[in-house]
Scaffold this motif. Structure first.
Motif, short mmCIF file in Angstrom:
data_model
loop_
_atom_site.label_atom_id
_atom_site.label_comp_id
_atom_site.label_asym_id
_atom_site.label_seq_id
_atom_site.Cartn_x
_atom_site.Cartn_y
_atom_site.Cartn_z
N ILE A 63 10.17 6.08 5.95
CA ILE A 63 8.96 6.86 5.73
C ILE A 63 9.16 7.68 4.46
N ALA A 64 8.24 7.54 3.51
CA ALA A 64 8.32 8.30 2.26
C ALA A 64 6.97 8.99 2.03
N LEU A 65 7.03 10.29 1.75
CA LEU A 65 5.85 11.07 1.43
C LEU A 65 5.94 11.48 -0.03
N PHE A 66 4.86 11.32 -0.77
CA PHE A 66 4.85 11.63 -2.19
C PHE A 66 3.86 12.76 -2.46
N PHE A 67 4.36 13.80 -3.17
CA PHE A 67 3.56 14.98 -3.45
C PHE A 67 3.49 15.24 -4.94
N LYS A 68 2.35 15.71 -5.40
CA LYS A 68 2.22 16.26 -6.74
C LYS A 68 2.08 17.75 -6.52
N GLY A 69 3.15 18.48 -6.82
CA GLY A 69 3.21 19.88 -6.44
C GLY A 69 3.30 19.95 -4.93
N ASP A 70 2.37 20.66 -4.30
CA ASP A 70 2.33 20.74 -2.84
C ASP A 70 1.26 19.84 -2.24
N THR A 71 0.62 19.05 -3.07
CA THR A 71 -0.50 18.22 -2.61
C THR A 71 -0.04 16.80 -2.32
N ILE A 72 -0.31 16.34 -1.10
CA ILE A 72 0.07 14.99 -0.70
C ILE A 72 -0.75 13.97 -1.50
N LYS A 73 -0.07 12.93 -1.97
CA LYS A 73 -0.73 11.86 -2.71
C LYS A 73 -0.65 10.53 -1.95
N LYS A 74 0.52 10.28 -1.34
CA LYS A 74 0.73 8.98 -0.70
C LYS A 74 1.76 9.11 0.40
N ILE A 75 1.56 8.32 1.46
CA ILE A 75 2.56 8.15 2.50
C ILE A 75 2.82 6.65 2.60
N SER A 76 4.08 6.28 2.59
CA SER A 76 4.47 4.88 2.76
C SER A 76 5.38 4.80 3.98
N ALA A 77 5.01 3.95 4.94
CA ALA A 77 5.78 3.81 6.18
C ALA A 77 6.06 2.33 6.42
N ILE A 78 7.34 1.99 6.51
CA ILE A 78 7.75 0.62 6.80
C ILE A 78 8.49 0.63 8.14
N TYR A 79 8.05 -0.24 9.04
CA TYR A 79 8.67 -0.37 10.35
C TYR A 79 9.25 -1.78 10.47
N TYR A 80 10.54 -1.83 10.78
CA TYR A 80 11.24 -3.12 10.89
C TYR A 80 11.40 -3.50 12.36
N GLY A 81 11.17 -4.76 12.64
CA GLY A 81 11.36 -5.28 13.99
C GLY A 81 12.19 -6.54 13.95
N GLU A 82 12.55 -7.04 15.10
CA GLU A 82 13.36 -8.25 15.17
C GLU A 82 12.63 -9.47 14.62
N THR A 83 11.33 -9.53 14.82
CA THR A 83 10.59 -10.72 14.41
C THR A 83 9.53 -10.43 13.34
N GLY A 84 9.64 -9.29 12.68
CA GLY A 84 8.69 -8.98 11.63
C GLY A 84 8.79 -7.54 11.17
N LYS A 85 7.92 -7.19 10.25
CA LYS A 85 7.87 -5.81 9.76
C LYS A 85 6.43 -5.46 9.44
N SER A 86 6.15 -4.16 9.42
CA SER A 86 4.82 -3.71 9.04
C SER A 86 4.94 -2.60 8.00
N LEU A 87 3.96 -2.57 7.12
CA LEU A 87 3.88 -1.57 6.07
C LEU A 87 2.54 -0.85 6.21
N GLN A 88 2.59 0.46 6.17
CA GLN A 88 1.38 1.27 6.18
C GLN A 88 1.43 2.19 4.97
N GLU A 89 0.35 2.23 4.20
CA GLU A 89 0.27 3.13 3.06
C GLU A 89 -1.03 3.93 3.17
N PHE A 90 -0.90 5.23 3.02
CA PHE A 90 -2.03 6.15 3.09
C PHE A 90 -2.16 6.83 1.73
N TYR A 91 -3.35 6.81 1.15
CA TYR A 91 -3.59 7.40 -0.16
C TYR A 91 -4.58 8.56 -0.02
#
Length: 169
Positions: A63-91
């Motif tokens: 999970i990575a959160l990206f800020f410009k100053g104190d303002t959120i710009k993006k969240i990137s979340a990658i979840y790994y599983g035995e048979t796959g993975k998922s990526l979620q990005e919030f802008y």
């Protein structure tokens, strides 16, 4: 006014608002695409916070959160599983969620079977465009139909998940 012109005038007043609505959506989509490009282009300049999600994931998560100053710009979340993975990005723009991207990959066999050398057998992608805390467009690959009634539920769930990730320790 001649009677034969009345149907044309009625059609004009029916079609005109639809045209304006599509122009409005086009403007919103173009704005979101511009923000998406700007956020990703300047990501290395932003402050990055790495978090660990307590959500159950068999092979871990990033999970990575990206800020410009104190303002959120993006969240990137990658979840790994035995048979796959998922990526979620919030802008975000002005602390409001404007775009959500979801990708899910499925593998040909569990990761442990070939020491991680697995092949992706299927991929699903969804793009959610938001304005004023509401999803107004969903694009998916493979193509899926989302009813307008589902937009409200998706809007609430997407905002809820973004806020949950923001509060991670």
């Amino acid at each position: 006014m001649k009677v034969r012109h009345k149907p044309l005038i009625i059609i004009f007043f029916i079609v005109c608002p639809l045209f304006v609505f599509s122009q409005s959506d086009t403007a919103k989509i173009n704005f979101i695409k511009a923000q998406y490009a700007d956020i990703n282009a300047t990501l290395k300049l932003d402050k990055e916070e790495l978090k660990e999600d307590t959500l159950e994931s068999t092979e871990g998560n990033e999970i990575a959160l990206f800020f410009k100053g104190d303002t959120i710009k993006k969240i990137s979340a990658i979840y790994y599983g035995e048979t796959g993975k998922s990526l979620q990005e919030f802008y975000f723009f002005n602390k409001k969620l404007i775009f959500y991207y979801f990708e899910e990959d499925r593998y040909d066999m569990p990761v442990y079977a070939k020491k991680g050398n697995v092949k992706t057998t299927s991929k699903k992608e969804k793009r959610y465009y938001l304005s004023d805390h509401k999803i107004f467009l969903v694009k998916s690959n493979p193509k899926e139909t989302v009813s307008p009634m589902e937009f409200r539920k998706l809007s609430i769930e997407t905002e809820k998940e973004a806020n949950r990730l923001l509060r991670l320790k």
